[in-house]
Design a protein around this motif. Structure first.
Motif, PDB file in Angstrom:
ATOM      1  N   LEU A   1       0.834  -1.203   0.000  1.00 34.58           N
ATOM      2  CA  LEU A   1       0.000   0.000   0.000  1.00 34.58           C
ATOM      3  C   LEU A   1       0.871   1.255   0.000  1.00 34.58           C
ATOM      4  N   TYR A   2       1.911   1.242   0.808  1.00 36.72           N
ATOM      5  CA  TYR A   2       2.811   2.395   0.860  1.00 36.72           C
ATOM      6  C   TYR A   2       3.423   2.650  -0.524  1.00 36.72           C
ATOM      7  N   THR A   3       3.887   1.605  -1.178  1.00 42.20           N
ATOM      8  CA  THR A   3       4.484   1.763  -2.507  1.00 42.20           C
ATOM      9  C   THR A   3       3.468   2.324  -3.496  1.00 42.20           C
ATOM     10  N   LEU A   4       2.259   1.794  -3.471  1.00 39.14           N
ATOM     11  CA  LEU A   4       1.209   2.297  -4.371  1.00 39.14           C
ATOM     12  C   LEU A   4       0.909   3.765  -4.105  1.00 39.14           C
ATOM     13  N   PHE A   5       0.707   4.102  -2.841  1.00 35.04           N
ATOM     14  CA  PHE A   5       0.352   5.476  -2.501  1.00 35.04           C
ATOM     15  C   PHE A   5       1.488   6.453  -2.795  1.00 35.04           C
ATOM     16  N   SER A   6       2.703   6.073  -2.438  1.00 34.04           N
ATOM     17  CA  SER A   6       3.818   7.002  -2.658  1.00 34.04           C
ATOM     18  C   SER A   6       4.105   7.171  -4.150  1.00 34.04           C
ATOM     19  N   THR A   7       3.986   6.099  -4.933  1.00 32.94           N
ATOM     20  CA  THR A   7       4.181   6.189  -6.380  1.00 32.94           C
ATOM     21  C   THR A   7       3.122   7.091  -7.016  1.00 32.94           C
ATOM     22  N   ALA A   8       1.924   7.042  -6.473  1.00 31.43           N
ATOM     23  CA  ALA A   8       0.829   7.869  -7.000  1.00 31.43           C
ATOM     24  C   ALA A   8       0.880   9.303  -6.491  1.00 31.43           C
ATOM     25  N   GLY A   9       1.801   9.594  -5.579  1.00 31.11           N
ATOM     26  CA  GLY A   9       1.914  10.949  -5.057  1.00 31.11           C
ATOM     27  C   GLY A   9       0.921  11.289  -3.962  1.00 31.11           C
ATOM     28  N   VAL A  10       0.308  10.273  -3.365  1.00 29.57           N
ATOM     29  CA  VAL A  10      -0.648  10.495  -2.283  1.00 29.57           C
ATOM     30  C   VAL A  10       0.110  10.986  -1.056  1.00 29.57           C
ATOM     31  N   ARG A  11      -0.379  12.032  -0.440  1.00 30.80           N
ATOM     32  CA  ARG A  11       0.293  12.595   0.733  1.00 30.80           C
ATOM     33  C   ARG A  11      -0.469  12.330   2.029  1.00 30.80           C
ATOM     34  N   ASN A  12      -1.760  12.027   1.946  1.00 30.79           N
ATOM     35  CA  ASN A  12      -2.563  11.772   3.144  1.00 30.79           C
ATOM     36  C   ASN A  12      -3.390  10.511   2.960  1.00 30.79           C
ATOM     37  N   VAL A  13      -3.230   9.584   3.901  1.00 25.53           N
ATOM     38  CA  VAL A  13      -4.020   8.359   3.912  1.00 25.53           C
ATOM     39  C   VAL A  13      -4.862   8.402   5.182  1.00 25.53           C
ATOM     40  N   ILE A  14      -6.171   8.367   5.007  1.00 28.42           N
ATOM     41  CA  ILE A  14      -7.107   8.520   6.125  1.00 28.42           C
ATOM     42  C   ILE A  14      -7.804   7.178   6.356  1.00 28.42           C
ATOM     43  N   TRP A  15      -7.681   6.666   7.564  1.00 27.74           N
ATOM     44  CA  TRP A  15      -8.223   5.366   7.955  1.00 27.74           C
ATOM     45  C   TRP A  15      -9.432   5.569   8.849  1.00 27.74           C
ATOM     46  N   TYR A  16     -10.467   4.756   8.645  1.00 27.88           N
ATOM     47  CA  TYR A  16     -11.610   4.818   9.557  1.00 27.88           C
ATOM     48  C   TYR A  16     -12.317   3.482   9.631  1.00 27.88           C
ATOM     49  N   CYS A  17     -12.996   3.307  10.758  1.00 30.70           N
ATOM     50  CA  CYS A  17     -13.893   2.168  10.948  1.00 30.70           C
ATOM     51  C   CYS A  17     -15.180   2.775  11.511  1.00 30.70           C
ATOM     52  N   GLY A  18     -15.938   2.018  12.270  1.00 27.63           N
ATOM     53  CA  GLY A  18     -17.188   2.557  12.808  1.00 27.63           C
ATOM     54  C   GLY A  18     -16.976   3.795  13.656  1.00 27.63           C
ATOM     55  N   SER A  19     -16.073   3.700  14.633  1.00 28.94           N
ATOM     56  CA  SER A  19     -15.812   4.813  15.548  1.00 28.94           C
ATOM     57  C   SER A  19     -14.381   5.334  15.460  1.00 28.94           C
ATOM     58  N   SER A  20     -13.536   4.638  14.734  1.00 31.54           N
ATOM     59  CA  SER A  20     -12.095   4.914  14.641  1.00 31.54           C
ATOM     60  C   SER A  20     -11.398   4.770  15.990  1.00 31.54           C
ATOM     61  N   ARG A  21     -11.922   3.881  16.816  1.00 27.80           N
ATOM     62  CA  ARG A  21     -11.285   3.581  18.099  1.00 27.80           C
ATOM     63  C   ARG A  21     -10.692   2.176  18.119  1.00 27.80           C
ATOM     64  N   GLY A  22     -10.835   1.461  17.040  1.00 24.36           N
ATOM     65  CA  GLY A  22     -10.327   0.087  16.974  1.00 24.36           C
ATOM     66  C   GLY A  22      -9.498  -0.113  15.726  1.00 24.36           C
TER      67      GLY A  22
END
Length: 157
Positions: A83-104
Motif C-alpha cells: 500500500l505504501y508503494t502504491l500510494f507514494s508512487t501515486a503521489g498520495v500525501r494523506n491516507v485517512i483510515w476509519y472504521c465505525g468509531s475509529s477507536r479500533g
C-alpha cells in the motif's frame, strides 16, 4: 467468544484478530470530519488528492464516504509495504483510515501505517485517523450525508 473442548472441559478465550500483530508504536494524527469535509468542498478528490480507507467489517451497511476504498482489516498488516508503494508512487500525501468509531481498526491501522512511513524516513506522507469514524460522519448533518455513497438513513438513527 469462547470455545470449549468437551474432552478437557476447559473454556478457551478466542484472541482478537489483531493480537497476531505488534501494537502500533505510533499514535497517528487525527483529522476531524470538519477538516475532511472542507477538503471535499474545496474540490480535493478522494483517491487522487488523498486516500480514504474504510476498515469496517460491515462496510455495506449505511453507506461510505464518497471515494473510500474498503480493506479487510485482517489482511491489512501484511499489505502495508505494498500500500505504501502504491500510494507514494501515486503521489498520495494523506491516507485517512476509519472504521465505525475509529477507536479500533481505524486507529490501529493508522498507527501501523504511520510506523511504516517513519521506517521509510518519508516526511511527505501522513497517516491519519478520521475522528469519530463513519458514525461521526454519518450523524454530522446533511452536509456530511451528501458526501456519502449509498447512504441509508435508518442505519444511523
Amino acid at each position: 467468544m469462547t470455545t470449549s473442548n468437551p474432552g478437557l472441559g476447559a473454556k478457551e478465550v478466542e484472541k482478537p484478530w489483531h493480537a497476531a500483530y505488534p501494537a502500533p508504536k505510533t499514535t497517528a494524527a487525527v483529522i476531524t470530519r470538519d477538516k475532511l469535509l472542507s477538503w471535499l468542498n474545496q474540490g480535493l478528490v478522494a483517491g487522487v488528492d488523498f486516500v480514504l480507507v474504510d476498515l469496517r467489517r460491515t462496510d455495506f451497511e449505511g453507506g461510505t464516504i464518497r471515494g473510500s476504498v474498503n480493506l479487510p482489516a485482517q489482511s491489512l498488516y501484511s499489505t502495508i509495504p505494498t500500500l505504501y508503494t502504491l500510494f507514494s508512487t501515486a503521489g498520495v500525501r494523506n491516507v485517512i483510515w476509519y472504521c465505525g468509531s475509529s477507536r479500533g481498526r481505524g486507529n490501529r491501522a493508522a498507527g501501523w501505517f504511520a510506523d511504516y512511513i517513519k521506517e521509510q524516513k518519508d516526511s511527505e506522507m501522513d497517516s491519519l485517523t478520521l475522528e469519530q469514524g463513519i458514525k461521526g460522519w454519518a450523524t454530522g448533518g446533511d452536509e456530511y450525508v451528501r458526501m456519502m455513497d449509498e447512504y441509508v438513513e435508518a442505519v444511523w438513527k
